[in-house]
Scaffold this motif. Sequence first.
Motif, PDB file in Angstrom:
ATOM      1  N   PHE A 170     -28.615  18.170  96.476  1.00  0.00           N
ATOM      2  CA  PHE A 170     -27.908  18.938  97.507  1.00  0.00           C
ATOM      3  C   PHE A 170     -26.820  18.118  98.192  1.00  0.00           C
ATOM      4  O   PHE A 170     -26.458  18.387  99.336  1.00  0.00           O
ATOM      5  N   GLU A 171     -26.285  17.123  97.497  1.00  0.00           N
ATOM      6  CA  GLU A 171     -25.282  16.244  98.114  1.00  0.00           C
ATOM      7  C   GLU A 171     -24.049  17.000  98.590  1.00  0.00           C
ATOM      8  O   GLU A 171     -23.564  16.754  99.692  1.00  0.00           O
TER       9      GLU A 171
ATOM     10  N   CYS B  53     -27.923  10.774 102.564  1.00  0.00           N
ATOM     11  CA  CYS B  53     -29.333  11.091 102.820  1.00  0.00           C
ATOM     12  C   CYS B  53     -29.895  12.073 101.804  1.00  0.00           C
ATOM     13  O   CYS B  53     -31.092  12.054 101.532  1.00  0.00           O
ATOM     14  N   MET B  54     -29.062  12.904 101.249  1.00  0.00           N
ATOM     15  CA  MET B  54     -29.531  13.927 100.306  1.00  0.00           C
ATOM     16  C   MET B  54     -29.236  13.555  98.854  1.00  0.00           C
ATOM     17  O   MET B  54     -29.367  14.384  97.959  1.00  0.00           O
ATOM     18  N   SER B  55     -28.891  12.309  98.598  1.00  0.00           N
ATOM     19  CA  SER B  55     -28.441  11.891  97.266  1.00  0.00           C
ATOM     20  C   SER B  55     -29.479  12.085  96.171  1.00  0.00           C
ATOM     21  O   SER B  55     -29.125  12.261  95.015  1.00  0.00           O
ATOM     22  N   ASP B  56     -30.747  12.092  96.503  1.00  0.00           N
ATOM     23  CA  ASP B  56     -31.787  12.247  95.487  1.00  0.00           C
ATOM     24  C   ASP B  56     -32.266  13.690  95.326  1.00  0.00           C
ATOM     25  O   ASP B  56     -33.208  13.943  94.589  1.00  0.00           O
ATOM     26  N   THR B  57     -31.635  14.614  96.012  1.00  0.00           N
ATOM     27  CA  THR B  57     -32.141  15.987  96.026  1.00  0.00           C
ATOM     28  C   THR B  57     -31.332  16.971  95.196  1.00  0.00           C
ATOM     29  O   THR B  57     -31.810  18.059  94.925  1.00  0.00           O
TER      30      THR B  57
ATOM     31  N   CYS C 220     -24.707  12.613 105.562  1.00  0.00           N
ATOM     32  CA  CYS C 220     -25.464  13.752 105.017  1.00  0.00           C
ATOM     33  C   CYS C 220     -25.551  13.657 103.498  1.00  0.00           C
ATOM     34  O   CYS C 220     -26.625  13.846 102.917  1.00  0.00           O
ATOM     35  N   ARG C 221     -24.420  13.383 102.876  1.00  0.00           N
ATOM     36  CA  ARG C 221     -24.404  13.254 101.416  1.00  0.00           C
ATOM     37  C   ARG C 221     -25.332  12.121 100.965  1.00  0.00           C
ATOM     38  O   ARG C 221     -26.112  12.281 100.036  1.00  0.00           O
TER      39      ARG C 221
ATOM     40  N   SER D 133     -24.789  19.323 101.547  1.00  0.00           N
ATOM     41  CA  SER D 133     -24.992  18.495 102.732  1.00  0.00           C
ATOM     42  C   SER D 133     -23.676  17.960 103.271  1.00  0.00           C
ATOM     43  O   SER D 133     -23.457  17.926 104.481  1.00  0.00           O
TER      44      SER D 133
END
Length: 121
Positions: free
Chosen positions: A35-36, A29-33, A26-27, A39
């Motif tokens: 929201f790490e 996949c969301m690294s560019d947002t 999860c972290r 997530s």
Amino acid sequence: MFTAHINKNNEMQSCKEHCAQTAFLCRRCMSDTGFENISYLAGILHDCGKFTNEFNDYIMSASKSERLRKGEVIHSFAGVSLVLNEYHRKHSDNEYELLTAEIIAAAVGSHHGLFDCVDDM
């Protein structure tokens, strides 16, 4: 050990290992947002309802091909309850913390597509 999954070869994955791996994915996949961390927390909590003897008995029975109703043991709502009780209720004066708790709870509760606590029959 609490078991999260048992594959066709009867290899078991512990709940601890499963939740840690899910959180890592999860972290990532969301690294560019930005929201790490949110997530990661959702990944950790998504199956915390599997840390019970009731779910352990259910997964063991399922692995022996015993007739069970899928979803008989609700496991996602434990994480939803934890987030809402611990973070939403205690931070009701901060709208950002409220929203963050609600986003995490929604992600945890719907990780199978629909909320596990809703009976669609």
